[in-house]
Design a protein around this motif. Structure first.
Motif, PDB file in Angstrom:
ATOM      1  N   MET A 128     -19.650  -2.482  -3.424  1.00 10.70           N
ATOM      2  CA  MET A 128     -19.495  -0.995  -3.069  1.00 10.70           C
ATOM      3  C   MET A 128     -18.315  -0.345  -3.261  1.00 10.70           C
ATOM      4  SD  MET A 128     -22.141   0.219  -1.923  1.00 10.70           S
ATOM      5  CE  MET A 128     -23.861  -0.471  -2.280  1.00 10.70           C
ATOM      6  N   TRP A 130     -14.891   2.629  -3.301  1.00  2.81           N
ATOM      7  CA  TRP A 130     -14.042   2.912  -2.083  1.00  2.81           C
ATOM      8  C   TRP A 130     -14.332   4.703  -1.903  1.00  2.81           C
ATOM      9  CZ3 TRP A 130     -12.204   6.932  -4.881  1.00  2.81           C
ATOM     10  CH2 TRP A 130     -12.052   6.507  -6.419  1.00  2.81           C
ATOM     11  N   LYS A 154     -19.575  -6.765  -0.272  1.00  2.95           N
ATOM     12  CA  LYS A 154     -17.990  -7.097  -1.170  1.00  2.95           C
ATOM     13  C   LYS A 154     -17.796  -5.420  -1.241  1.00  2.95           C
ATOM     14  CE  LYS A 154     -15.463  -7.005  -4.634  1.00  2.95           C
ATOM     15  NZ  LYS A 154     -14.239  -6.521  -3.587  1.00  2.95           N
ATOM     16  N   SER A 157     -11.619  -3.612  -2.988  1.00  2.00           N
ATOM     17  CA  SER A 157     -10.583  -4.058  -2.278  1.00  2.00           C
ATOM     18  C   SER A 157      -9.495  -3.083  -1.676  1.00  2.00           C
ATOM     19  CB  SER A 157      -9.649  -4.947  -3.316  1.00  2.00           C
ATOM     20  OG  SER A 157     -10.510  -6.028  -3.811  1.00  2.00           O
ATOM     21  N   SER A 207     -17.883   1.589 -11.369  1.00  2.00           N
ATOM     22  CA  SER A 207     -17.969   1.831 -12.695  1.00  2.00           C
ATOM     23  C   SER A 207     -18.979   1.257 -13.498  1.00  2.00           C
ATOM     24  CB  SER A 207     -16.352   1.377 -13.150  1.00  2.00           C
ATOM     25  OG  SER A 207     -16.451  -0.146 -12.866  1.00  2.00           O
ATOM     26  N   GLU A 359     -15.847   9.909 -17.828  1.00  2.00           N
ATOM     27  CA  GLU A 359     -16.077  10.459 -16.564  1.00  2.00           C
ATOM     28  C   GLU A 359     -14.497  10.819 -15.905  1.00  2.00           C
ATOM     29  OE1 GLU A 359     -17.366   7.753 -13.677  1.00  2.00           O
ATOM     30  OE2 GLU A 359     -18.136   9.435 -12.265  1.00  2.00           O
TER      31      GLU A 359
HETATM   32  P1  NDP Z   1     -14.903  -0.442  -9.727  1.00  2.00           P
HETATM   33  O1  NDP Z   1     -16.268  -0.235 -10.567  1.00  2.00           O
HETATM   34  O2  NDP Z   1     -13.889  -1.407 -10.257  1.00  2.00           O
HETATM   35  O3  NDP Z   1     -15.073  -1.035  -8.170  1.00  2.00           O
HETATM   36  C1  NDP Z   1     -16.284  -0.993  -7.604  1.00  2.00           C
HETATM   37  C2  NDP Z   1     -17.001  -2.035  -7.031  1.00  2.00           C
HETATM   38  O4  NDP Z   1     -17.038  -3.143  -7.979  1.00  2.00           O
HETATM   39  C3  NDP Z   1     -15.620  -2.667  -6.008  1.00  2.00           C
HETATM   40  O5  NDP Z   1     -16.138  -3.372  -5.038  1.00  2.00           O
HETATM   41  C4  NDP Z   1     -14.947  -3.669  -7.049  1.00  2.00           C
HETATM   42  O6  NDP Z   1     -14.227  -4.555  -6.259  1.00  2.00           O
HETATM   43  C5  NDP Z   1     -16.219  -4.326  -7.817  1.00  2.00           C
HETATM   44  N1  NDP Z   1     -15.953  -4.782  -8.977  1.00  2.00           N
HETATM   45  C6  NDP Z   1     -14.983  -4.667  -9.959  1.00  2.00           C
HETATM   46  N2  NDP Z   1     -15.020  -5.284 -10.962  1.00  2.00           N
HETATM   47  C7  NDP Z   1     -16.089  -6.034 -10.634  1.00  2.00           C
HETATM   48  C8  NDP Z   1     -16.514  -7.394 -11.333  1.00  2.00           C
HETATM   49  N3  NDP Z   1     -16.179  -7.519 -12.638  1.00  2.00           N
HETATM   50  N4  NDP Z   1     -17.499  -8.133 -10.835  1.00  2.00           N
HETATM   51  C9  NDP Z   1     -17.830  -7.748  -9.729  1.00  2.00           C
HETATM   52  N5  NDP Z   1     -17.551  -6.608  -9.045  1.00  2.00           N
HETATM   53  C10 NDP Z   1     -16.709  -5.956  -9.387  1.00  2.00           C
HETATM   54  O7  NDP Z   1     -13.962   0.857  -9.666  1.00  2.00           O
HETATM   55  P2  NDP Z   1     -12.677   1.457  -9.437  1.00  2.00           P
HETATM   56  O8  NDP Z   1     -12.096   1.279  -8.021  1.00  2.00           O
HETATM   57  O9  NDP Z   1     -11.859   0.613 -10.461  1.00  2.00           O
HETATM   58  O10 NDP Z   1     -12.627   2.724 -10.093  1.00  2.00           O
HETATM   59  C11 NDP Z   1     -12.856   2.904 -11.267  1.00  2.00           C
HETATM   60  C12 NDP Z   1     -13.752   4.208 -11.844  1.00  2.00           C
HETATM   61  O11 NDP Z   1     -14.925   3.577 -11.347  1.00  2.00           O
HETATM   62  C13 NDP Z   1     -13.269   5.419 -11.353  1.00  2.00           C
HETATM   63  O12 NDP Z   1     -12.607   6.096 -11.948  1.00  2.00           O
HETATM   64  C14 NDP Z   1     -14.883   6.016 -11.600  1.00  2.00           C
HETATM   65  O13 NDP Z   1     -15.229   6.295 -12.749  1.00  2.00           O
HETATM   66  C15 NDP Z   1     -15.904   4.657 -11.145  1.00  2.00           C
HETATM   67  N6  NDP Z   1     -16.277   4.763  -9.827  1.00  2.00           N
HETATM   68  C16 NDP Z   1     -17.543   5.259  -9.602  1.00  2.00           C
HETATM   69  C17 NDP Z   1     -18.130   5.465  -8.234  1.00  2.00           C
HETATM   70  C18 NDP Z   1     -19.459   5.930  -7.983  1.00  2.00           C
HETATM   71  O14 NDP Z   1     -19.652   6.306  -6.964  1.00  2.00           O
HETATM   72  N7  NDP Z   1     -20.392   5.813  -8.831  1.00  2.00           N
HETATM   73  C19 NDP Z   1     -17.103   5.017  -7.263  1.00  2.00           C
HETATM   74  C20 NDP Z   1     -16.008   4.302  -7.624  1.00  2.00           C
HETATM   75  C21 NDP Z   1     -15.543   4.303  -8.806  1.00  2.00           C
HETATM   76  P3  NDP Z   1     -12.704  -4.587  -6.288  1.00  2.00           P
HETATM   77  O15 NDP Z   1     -12.320  -3.443  -5.668  1.00  2.00           O
HETATM   78  O16 NDP Z   1     -12.332  -5.915  -5.604  1.00  2.00           O
HETATM   79  O17 NDP Z   1     -12.170  -4.622  -7.870  1.00  2.00           O
END
Ligand code: NDP
Length: 454
Positions: A128, A130, A154, A157, A207, A359
């Protein structure tokens, strides 16, 4: 690796957690597995009583849980309180409706009697983000726990305190400890969990990159996924729209959650005949926003969730301006401590610019002018994304025809795009697949079993 709870208002690290060791992760998977065997045998009414208690725990502690969200990711306190209340409504909604949603569905067959029965499948991993630290999790947890599955979280972070608080809600409500467990781990541990045979499916909101990584690993293990990824939702204003109302709602739709929502209005696609009028009113709404400490009830808007996200947004804006986009208002980081970004409107946005192609996950509205209604639809669909969108017009009949041409999981007409427990939520194209919420969401992680009696 330490997992930090950091306040984006001033970048102060308020708490540090050590990542859980592999032995503890395995212990939690075993707990989920054994709990599931009993949990799936419980009745809807037993689960419903506990889910109603979870709603009560949320309501009784809404200040505390809202405070954690504001602290860890900068959400305005007012919005954080509403988010906790919405989670409680979601718990109530599934407590009241799960049994009906999962009742047998009769099938028309040539002989005998046939129906679909819905059986739970087991422990589901939720990865999920943040941005709505409680809501994103509850909209997964409430239907799945009601359905007889169990959950493993999970979380992102940067929101470990929220992650722990969610587990606490279910424990306080009286759920067995293995029904919903939070794992304090980095994303590098996700593969190990997806490879474990006790975990049967996964859902991810975040993402495209994270979504594709989780789907790839789950696919290798032949496990189902639901992905709710990014969006660049259109906010289409036609020439017969109520411009005053559209401008007001448009500003809200862009700035909700400090601009960090997957279904925020991101691309403002304006019919050329009303573009100037709309922009004047839209800009005035942006100018009214009160920016500052999100914990202060007077403020509408706080910092973005992390410094790196604000810097990344600035880069997207700067590159777009270099390629010819114009700044109507804002356009830079604010000259103060914390991950603040000025509420921004970018006009003259064209293909090839990051603002057009990517985005923008923060407080930046993009404006694109359409020559006609058909041109508006063309621009809307000229995107990799297809999550939500809204269309503004007083001709409801024509509007309904137009929205059928829009490539997205949802379009609201003359209404702020927002999720609701009773309404399916999810996207197409690069915005992901599968649906959350409503009767569709609760059926995603079920064995839809066919039973045919001669
Ligand atoms: P991420 O996609 O990196 O994080 C979302 C979740 O995925 C977190 O729990 C993260 O864990 C986990 N994650 C990240 N990489 C992996 C991987 N390789 N394998 C498994 N789990 C993973 O989002 P960010 O926080 O970096 O935000 C970046 C962009 O993502 C934003 O700018 C936006 O474009 C998009 N986003 C979209 C959202 C939505 O509601 N659709 C919400 C948040 C972000 P960890 O934090 O430990 O890396």
């Amino acid at each position: 690796m330490a997992i930090e709870s950091k306040n984006p208002l001033n970048n102060e690290v308020v708490k540090t957690f050590s990542e859980e060791p592999d032995e503890l992760i395995l212990e939690k998977l075993e707990n989920a597995h054994t709990t599931y065997k009993n949990w799936k045998q419980t009745s809807f009414s037993e689960r419903s009583t506990l889910m109603k208690k979870a709603a009560e725990v949320l309501r009784n502690n809404k200040e505390k849980y809202a405070g954690l969200m504001t602290l860890e990711m900068g959400k305005a306190k007012r919005e954080a309180i509403s988010e906790v209340e919405k989670c409680a409504r979601c718990c109530d909604y599934y407590a009241d409706n799960a049994e009906e949603f999962l009742s047998n569905q009769k099938l028309e067959v040539p002989d005998g009697k046939a129906y679909i029965a819905y059986d739970p499948i087991g422990p589901v991993l939720a990865v999920m983000p943040w941005n709505f630290p409680l809501w994103q999790v509850f909209r997964f947890a409430a239907p799945n726990l009601m359905a007889g599955n169990v959950g493993l979280l999970k979380h992102a972070s940067n929101v470990p305190q929220c992650a722990k608080a969610i587990e606490e809600v279910f424990v306080e409500a009286g759920f067995p400890t293995g029904a919903f467990q939070t794992l304090i781990i980095s994303s590098s541990k996700v593969n190990m969990i997806l490879d474990d045979e006790r975990v049967v499916a996964a859902t991810l909101t975040g993402s495209e990159y994270a979504g594709s990584k989780v789907a790839e690993r789950a696919g290798k293990n032949l496990k189902k996924t639901v992905l709710e990824l990014g969006g660049s939702d259109p906010f289409i204003v036609l020439e017969d729209a109520d411009i005053e109302e559209a401008a007001k709602t448009g500003a809200k739709a862009r700035m909700i959650n400090n601009g960090q929502s997957c279904i925020a209005a991101k691309r403002f696609i304006l019919h050329k005949n009303i573009a100037d009028d709309f922009l004047e009113k839209f800009k005035a709404e942006f100018e009214k926003l009160k920016i500052g400490d999100p914990d202060d009830d007077d403020n509408d808007y706080g910092p973005m969730a992390r410094e790196d996200l604000a810097d990344e947004l600035l880069e997207q804006v700067n590159k777009s301006v270099d390629k010819g986009a114009k700044i109507l208002i804002g356009g830079k980081r604010m000259d103060r401590e914390g991950a603040f970004f000025e509420p921004t409107i970018l006009t003259d946005v064209k293909p090839g610019m990051p603002a057009y192609e990517e985005e923008l996950f923060g407080p930046v509205a993009i404006v694109i002018i359409a020559e006609s209604n058909a041109d508006a639809v063309r621009i809307v669909n000229d995107s990799r994304f297809g999550l939500g969108g809204s269309l503004w017009s007083q001709n409801i009949e024509e509007a309904q025809k137009l929205v059928r041409q829009v490539e997205s999981g949802a379009v609201y007409i003359n209404k702020l795009m927002a999720s609701h427990p009773a309404v399916p939520f999810g996207g197409i194209k690069m915005s992901g697949y599968g649906r959350e919420l409503s009767h569709l969401g609760i059926r995603e992680f079920m064995n839809e079993k066919t039973i045919w009696i001669a």
